[in-house]
Motif scaffolding. Structure first.
Motif, PDB file in Angstrom:
ATOM      1  N   UNK A  41       0.684  -1.616  -0.320  1.00 12.72           N
ATOM      2  CA  UNK A  41       0.121  -0.001  -0.098  1.00 12.72           C
ATOM      3  C   UNK A  41       0.536   1.075  -0.207  1.00 12.72           C
ATOM      4  N   UNK A  42       1.975   1.078   0.971  1.00  8.91           N
ATOM      5  CA  UNK A  42       2.877   2.135   0.876  1.00  8.91           C
ATOM      6  C   UNK A  42       3.928   2.259   0.444  1.00  8.91           C
ATOM      7  N   UNK A  44       3.827   1.450  -3.329  1.00 11.99           N
ATOM      8  CA  UNK A  44       3.857   2.113  -4.844  1.00 11.99           C
ATOM      9  C   UNK A  44       3.670   3.951  -4.575  1.00 11.99           C
ATOM     10  N   UNK A  45       3.068   4.452  -3.671  1.00  6.71           N
ATOM     11  CA  UNK A  45       3.318   5.946  -3.229  1.00  6.71           C
ATOM     12  C   UNK A  45       4.930   6.302  -2.965  1.00  6.71           C
ATOM     13  N   UNK A  48       6.550   6.051  -6.779  1.00  7.75           N
ATOM     14  CA  UNK A  48       6.047   7.155  -7.927  1.00  7.75           C
ATOM     15  C   UNK A  48       6.971   8.293  -7.084  1.00  7.75           C
ATOM     16  N   UNK A  71      -2.945  -6.742   0.729  1.00  8.71           N
ATOM     17  CA  UNK A  71      -4.307  -7.206  -0.196  1.00  8.71           C
ATOM     18  C   UNK A  71      -3.951  -7.936  -0.967  1.00  8.71           C
ATOM     19  N   UNK A  75      -6.158  -9.158  -3.957  1.00  4.34           N
ATOM     20  CA  UNK A  75      -8.142  -9.261  -3.515  1.00  4.34           C
ATOM     21  C   UNK A  75      -8.320  -9.012  -4.871  1.00  4.34           C
ATOM     22  N   UNK A  76      -7.541  -8.089  -5.707  1.00  3.23           N
ATOM     23  CA  UNK A  76      -8.393  -7.472  -6.930  1.00  3.23           C
ATOM     24  C   UNK A  76      -7.218  -6.967  -8.360  1.00  3.23           C
ATOM     25  N   UNK A  78      -6.590  -4.015  -8.524  1.00  2.00           N
ATOM     26  CA  UNK A  78      -5.708  -2.645  -8.882  1.00  2.00           C
ATOM     27  C   UNK A  78      -4.650  -3.006  -7.513  1.00  2.00           C
ATOM     28  N   UNK A  79      -4.753  -3.633  -6.926  1.00  3.76           N
ATOM     29  CA  UNK A  79      -4.147  -4.438  -5.611  1.00  3.76           C
ATOM     30  C   UNK A  79      -2.964  -5.315  -6.688  1.00  3.76           C
ATOM     31  N   UNK A  82      -1.002  -2.664  -7.780  1.00  8.76           N
ATOM     32  CA  UNK A  82       0.731  -2.160  -6.735  1.00  8.76           C
ATOM     33  C   UNK A  82       1.243  -3.158  -6.073  1.00  8.76           C
ATOM     34  N   UNK A 368      -6.974  -5.103   8.315  1.00 11.99           N
ATOM     35  CA  UNK A 368      -8.024  -2.895   8.210  1.00 11.99           C
ATOM     36  C   UNK A 368      -8.753  -2.679   7.030  1.00 11.99           C
ATOM     37  N   UNK A 369      -9.418  -4.584   7.042  1.00 15.08           N
ATOM     38  CA  UNK A 369     -10.582  -4.459   6.174  1.00 15.08           C
ATOM     39  C   UNK A 369     -10.156  -4.071   4.592  1.00 15.08           C
ATOM     40  N   UNK A 394     -14.814  -3.060   7.990  1.00 11.97           N
ATOM     41  CA  UNK A 394     -15.779  -3.285   7.165  1.00 11.97           C
ATOM     42  C   UNK A 394     -16.318  -2.223   6.947  1.00 11.97           C
TER      43      UNK A 394
END
Lengths: 424, 166
Positions: A41-42, A44-45, A48, A71, A75-76, A78-79, A82, A368-369, A394
């Protein structure tokens, strides 16, 4: 405030990292970073931002760690994209400490286990629970993605030297009371901003006897009191844990006897009950008896807070020969592949499966949902995780209670929050 | 720099899950993130908030996770400045690092009328003026080191300047 001239462990590590003789609270220092960590999550930022420097190298590929754990397994789409950013970055810059699905784990369980955390070092991570590594006598703190980008480029990070609060735990831990209960009680006492900008030194006879897994749990949740870091000074338990894991040299650092603390806060744990943090805040802490009867839909045992082998052992001890309550979904998530494998060998996983729990590969997932156990509106979960904010697992109208693995396992059987003694 | 805008009031301990829920962290685009800003605690907020508005909060704003997506979402929504009694430390450094103006003001401004009152903020002086009443509040000044990061538009600019020197 004590009036010594000595320094705390954190002041010494920051002084050494900054190449100065002494660092005192309030000093702004630029320190050399021994390890810089990012996740799916962190990072990729950070990547960039790093690309804006136009560099063809990182400051030191051996000192960067990338763990796709939040993720993942993806999970999808987008994940997946990343996670691919991390994988490609690791390949391009020769970062060896990249841990792929199937060989990985939740970062804060993984790094100590893999021997990447050494006493006396400076570790930053673009994840708030980086403070976990203080359990091994490191200065470790959560930062943001841009901090990680800067550290990957120049190997440095800026810090204000924090004041330190010392927490002393005295007495004898009652049965079923663990490191998780100690830290929840601590956060309940001082509040979610009680240690804001401060270092938290955990000490006293109870800590001296506390297992490394218990210490990791306590330091992990320093951030839930707003702490910059939490730590335990190295001792025989630390060195025993490091044995066979850490190959690089290190120098253990200790607080001076006349170190200056902002405050010393003491606990007598002998009468302590297992603790529960009620929604929607980790400082909304009460004893388990005050939570009795709260009906549960889901129980989660896992996370960087409580997904280690000792946590799984205590859960299995309670779940052996029992069945999860018909209304309840129990998820058990070993924090790393190695812990998973050890739990398999020790027969813990069959205990969970026979109790009708769902056992998952390592992931931060539901904590973290993210995925793997999202709550519907109106549902209640009890989790061994670290946060119970609104919408954390959630739906914004779902609720999360936090507890130790023992209470979580027992409550999964009972279907309501209970003291482990009621199930054993 | 002088900023002037309508205020939106939030309370104490606004956590980063509230600012931007984890289910939206599969993107790093500030405008996409802004579409879900504060969604779980104030579902209509992304529609109400406008460019140049000022976010006012109580203590410990931005506690919890280190996700830089939180200040990015705020910046993406066009919010010009966040004023709080205090900030959680990771949020604080993230905001400085990405060049989102923030001010720590010991006086409690959360009694202002959300979506109605206007503030004028002088970032250099740390002066905050309530336009309706003319009342002035003082914010804590930044240390010189942080002012340098801010003046370079964030940490990337600061590090870039250092790399250029090498």
């Amino acid at each position: 405030m004590s009036n010594g001239n000595g320094s705390t462990m954190v002041e010494k590590i920051l002084a050494s990292g900054a190449g100065v003789k002494k660092a005192v609270p309030g000093d702004l220092v630029n320190v050399q970073v021994d390890l810089a960590l990012g996740n799916d999550i962190t990072a990729p930022v950070a990547i960039k931002e790093f690309q804006r420097f136009g560099l063809d190298r990182v400051f030191d590929p051996e000192k960067i760690v990338l763990v796709p754990d939040h993720f993942t397994p993806n999970k999808d789409i987008a994940a997946a994209e990343q996670a691919m950013v991390l994988r490609r970055f690791a390949e391009k810059y020769g970062i060896r400490h990249y841990y792929e699905v199937g060989r990985m784990g939740i970062e804060h369980a993984l790094l100590p286990e893999q021997g990447l955390v050494r006493p006396g070092t400076v570790i930053i991570g673009a994840d708030s629970h980086t403070c976990t590594y203080g359990a091994l006598g490191a200065f470790a703190t959560g930062v943001g993605s841009t901090d990680l980008a800067a550290a990957m480029a120049i190997g440095e990070a800026w810090f204000k030297v924090p004041v330190t609060i010392r927490f002393e735990y005295d007495g004898t831990l009652p049965d079923w009371v663990s490191g998780k209960d100690l830290i929840l009680a601590t956060i309940g006492r001082i509040g979610v901003d009680g240690a804001r900008y401060r270092a938290m030194e955990f000490a006293g006879p109870v800590i001296e006897k506390l297992s490394m897994d218990g210490r990791l749990t306590m330091c992990n949740m320093a951030i839930e009191a707003g702490g910059k870091c939490g730590y335990v000074q190295p001792d025989q338990i630390t060195f025993a844990y490091l044995e066979g894991r850490v190959t690089e040299p290190y120098t253990a650092v200790y607080s001076d006897d006349d170190a200056v603390y902002e405050e010393v806060i003491s606990f007598d744990v002998s009468m302590m009950e297992p603790q529960i943090a009620f929604p929607p805040s980790p400082d909304n802490v009460r004893s388990v008896s005050e939570a009795a009867g709260i009906k549960l839909d889901q129980v989660v045992i896992g996370s960087c807070t409580n997904g280690r082998i000792e946590d799984l052992r205590v859960a299995a001890k309670i779940l052996k020969g029992q069945k999860v309550h018909p209304r309840v979904r129990l998820l058990v998530i070993p924090a790393t592949q190695q812990i998973y494998s050890q739990a398999l060998e020790e027969g813990l996983l069959s205990v969970f499966v026979e109790a009708e729990a769902a056992v998952s590969t390592p992931t931060c997932g539901p904590c973290l949902g993210g995925h793997m156990g999202i709550l519907a509106g109106g549902e209640k979960a009890l989790a061994t995780t670290n946060r119970n904010f609104i919408g954390r697992m959630g739906h914004p109208e779902s609720e999360v209670y936090l507890s130790s693995p023992a209470v979580a396992a027992a409550s999964a059987v009972a279907g309501t929050i209970v003291h482990p003694e009621e199930v054993i | 720099m002088i900023l002037e805008g309508k205020v939106w009031i939030f309370g104490d301990n606004i956590d980063t899950d509230a600012i931007i829920a984890a289910r939206y962290l599969s993107t790093t685009d500030p405008e996409e993130l802004a579409a879900h800003l504060m969604e779980d605690i104030r579902p209509d907020f992304p529609k109400l908030v406008g460019r140049g508005d000022i976010l006012v909060a109580g203590s410990n704003f931005g506690c919890g996770s280190s996700r830089e997506h939180a200040p990015l979402a705020i910046k993406g929504a066009g919010i010009a400045c966040v004023v709080a009694r205090s900030f959680a430390r990771i949020f604080y450094r993230n905001a400085i690092n990405i060049g989102l103006p923030i001010l720590e003001c010991e006086e409690d401004l959360t009694g202002l009328a959300s979506g109605e009152d206007h503030l004028r903020i002088d970032l250099e002086r740390g002066a905050i003026t309530h336009l309706q009443s003319g009342r002035e509040y003082r914010a804590s000044p930044f240390p010189p080191f942080m002012r340098e990061i801010i003046s370079r538009g964030g940490l990337v600019g600061y590090v870039q300047a250092r790399l250029n020197k090498q």
